[in-house]
Design an enzyme around this catalytic site. Structure first.
Site, PDB file in Angstrom:
ATOM      1  N   LYS A   8     -10.489   4.753   1.474  1.00  0.00           N
ATOM      2  CA  LYS A   8      -9.137   5.075   1.961  1.00  0.00           C
ATOM      3  C   LYS A   8      -9.117   6.498   2.524  1.00  0.00           C
ATOM      4  CE  LYS A   8      -7.968   8.192  -1.345  1.00  0.00           C
ATOM      5  NZ  LYS A   8      -7.942   9.581  -1.090  1.00  0.00           N
ATOM      6  N   ASP A 135      -6.100   6.316  -8.275  1.00  0.00           N
ATOM      7  CA  ASP A 135      -6.176   5.618  -6.982  1.00  0.00           C
ATOM      8  C   ASP A 135      -6.507   4.131  -7.119  1.00  0.00           C
ATOM      9  OD1 ASP A 135      -5.675   7.893  -5.513  1.00  0.00           O
ATOM     10  OD2 ASP A 135      -7.800   8.361  -5.185  1.00  0.00           O
TER      11      ASP A 135
HETATM   12  O1  C5P Z   1      -7.316   9.566 -12.039  1.00  0.00           O
HETATM   13  P1  C5P Z   1      -8.517  10.198 -11.404  1.00  0.00           P
HETATM   14  O2  C5P Z   1      -9.745  10.069 -12.269  1.00  0.00           O
HETATM   15  O3  C5P Z   1      -8.762   9.757 -10.023  1.00  0.00           O
HETATM   16  O4  C5P Z   1      -8.152  11.749 -11.314  1.00  0.00           O
HETATM   17  C1  C5P Z   1      -9.133  12.751 -11.307  1.00  0.00           C
HETATM   18  C2  C5P Z   1      -8.460  14.062 -11.631  1.00  0.00           C
HETATM   19  O5  C5P Z   1      -7.638  14.467 -10.541  1.00  0.00           O
HETATM   20  C3  C5P Z   1      -7.552  14.055 -12.835  1.00  0.00           C
HETATM   21  O6  C5P Z   1      -8.269  14.279 -14.016  1.00  0.00           O
HETATM   22  C4  C5P Z   1      -6.601  15.201 -12.519  1.00  0.00           C
HETATM   23  O7  C5P Z   1      -7.203  16.442 -12.827  1.00  0.00           O
HETATM   24  C5  C5P Z   1      -6.484  15.133 -11.008  1.00  0.00           C
HETATM   25  N1  C5P Z   1      -5.292  14.375 -10.585  1.00  0.00           N
HETATM   26  C6  C5P Z   1      -4.035  14.956 -10.767  1.00  0.00           C
HETATM   27  N2  C5P Z   1      -2.920  14.263 -10.389  1.00  0.00           N
HETATM   28  C7  C5P Z   1      -3.013  13.047  -9.828  1.00  0.00           C
HETATM   29  C8  C5P Z   1      -4.279  12.438  -9.616  1.00  0.00           C
HETATM   30  C9  C5P Z   1      -5.398  13.134 -10.025  1.00  0.00           C
HETATM   31  O8  C5P Z   1      -3.924  16.080 -11.263  1.00  0.00           O
HETATM   32  N3  C5P Z   1      -1.895  12.408  -9.482  1.00  0.00           N
END
Ligand code: C5P
Length: 287
Positions: A8, A135
């Site tokens: 994406k 995501d």
């Molecule tokens: O959920 P994911 O593993 O993709 O997110 C990785 C990191 O990105 C999270 O641990 C967080 O630090 C940051 N993040 C965030 N807010 C979001 C998505 C991700 O702070 N909405």
């Protein structure tokens, strides 16, 4: 079973608040692109989840989002783990801002749902996926969506007409948590105009879409990259795309991949030729 697992890009990415759990409230317009990994899922009788990829440096255990997806699928459905072999052929660059890992998790959840005839709805799959990464729900649904909350509240939007895209990824990856943390440490944030972006998509007005491309994570990613590397290649990658005829160019997600939207495939190919003299990972694809 063989399935495509799509990358994406973010047309806009805004942070609208912070949360106590460390995540950030987002408002982002995401669009699937035609760059994909291929995932083959085969039922085995080993009673185990086995994961193989063509990239030796990728984890094949619980640290891999695809593995976590299989594990959570069995936990949530309560069905017996007869054994599954997941083979991932990676094309989407890793740690690139293109949701490659989340997309793989999404594809595994959907694939197992089919293989085991568990009949989970998209909503149920998204609920499981959200525990793996912010995501993952978008990657389960794909297409063009406004994502809010931490990324899991999805509203469909009209897709762009099929548009040539060039993706260029610098040789290093960036840490998503570190980019978000850097954003917290910065002041005077600018914001995209998400409402106008939604209108532009509804009107299928690609020239307005290109003018409205904006990602609040660019500034913190640049600050981090400039601390760690001698040169930050992203501005030059963007300028190169624009010089070569891109209608708009932006860093995707938390970076460092830059994408450019082009009006013709030929222009995209020409731009890609020049970009390949700057970075190794360059892809010509479409929305
Ligand atoms: O959920 P994911 O593993 O993709 O997110 C990785 C990191 O990105 C999270 O641990 C967080 O630090 C940051 N993040 C965030 N807010 C979001 C998505 C991700 O702070 N909405």
């Amino acid at each position: 079973m063989k399935r495509k697992s799509y990358a994406k890009i973010n047309l806009t990415l805004d942070i609208t608040g912070t949360r106590k759990d460390g995540y950030h409230q987002l408002c982002t317009v995401m669009h699937s692109v035609n760059l994909y990994d291929t995932i083959t899922m085969t039922l085995t009788h080993t009673g185990k989840i086995e994961l193989k990829t063509n990239l030796s440096f990728l984890p094949t255990d619980r640290k891999n989002h695809a593995y976590q997806a299989a594990e959570l699928f069995f936990e949530e459905t309560g069905i017996a783990k007869t054994g599954i072999l997941i083979e991932i052929k990676k094309r989407i660059p890793v740690c690139a801002g293109l949701a490659g890992g989340s997309s793989n998790a999404a594809t595994v959840l959907k694939g197992l749902n089919e293989l085991y005839h568990t009949g989970l709805s998209i909503k149920q799959l998204c609920k499981i996926g959200r525990n793996i990464g912010a995501d993952v729900p978008f990657c389960i649904q794909g297409g063009t969506m406004m994502a809010e909350g931490i990324g899991e509240q999805l509203t469909p939007l009209p897709a762009l007409p099929k548009t040539p895209i060039v993706l260029a990824k610098p040789a290093f990856g960036v840490s998503t948590p570190a980019v978000f943390q850097q954003w917290d440490d910065m002041e005077n944030h600018c914001h995209p105009n998400t409402d106008e972006m939604k209108d532009a998509l509804r009107r299928q007005d690609i020239s307005s879409v290109c003018k409205l491309l904006y990602n609040v994570l660019e500034a913190p990613a640049f600050a981090m990259i400039e601390r760690q590397h001698v040169v930050n290649p992203i501005p030059e990658l963007k300028s190169c795309m624009l010089r070569r005829g891109a209608m708009g160019a932006l860093m995707s997600g938390s970076g460092p991949t830059v994408y450019g939207l082009f009006s013709s495939h030929q222009q995209a190919v020409k731009a890609a030729e020049e970009l390949k003299t700057m970075v190794n990972d360059v892809f010509v694809t479409t929305t």
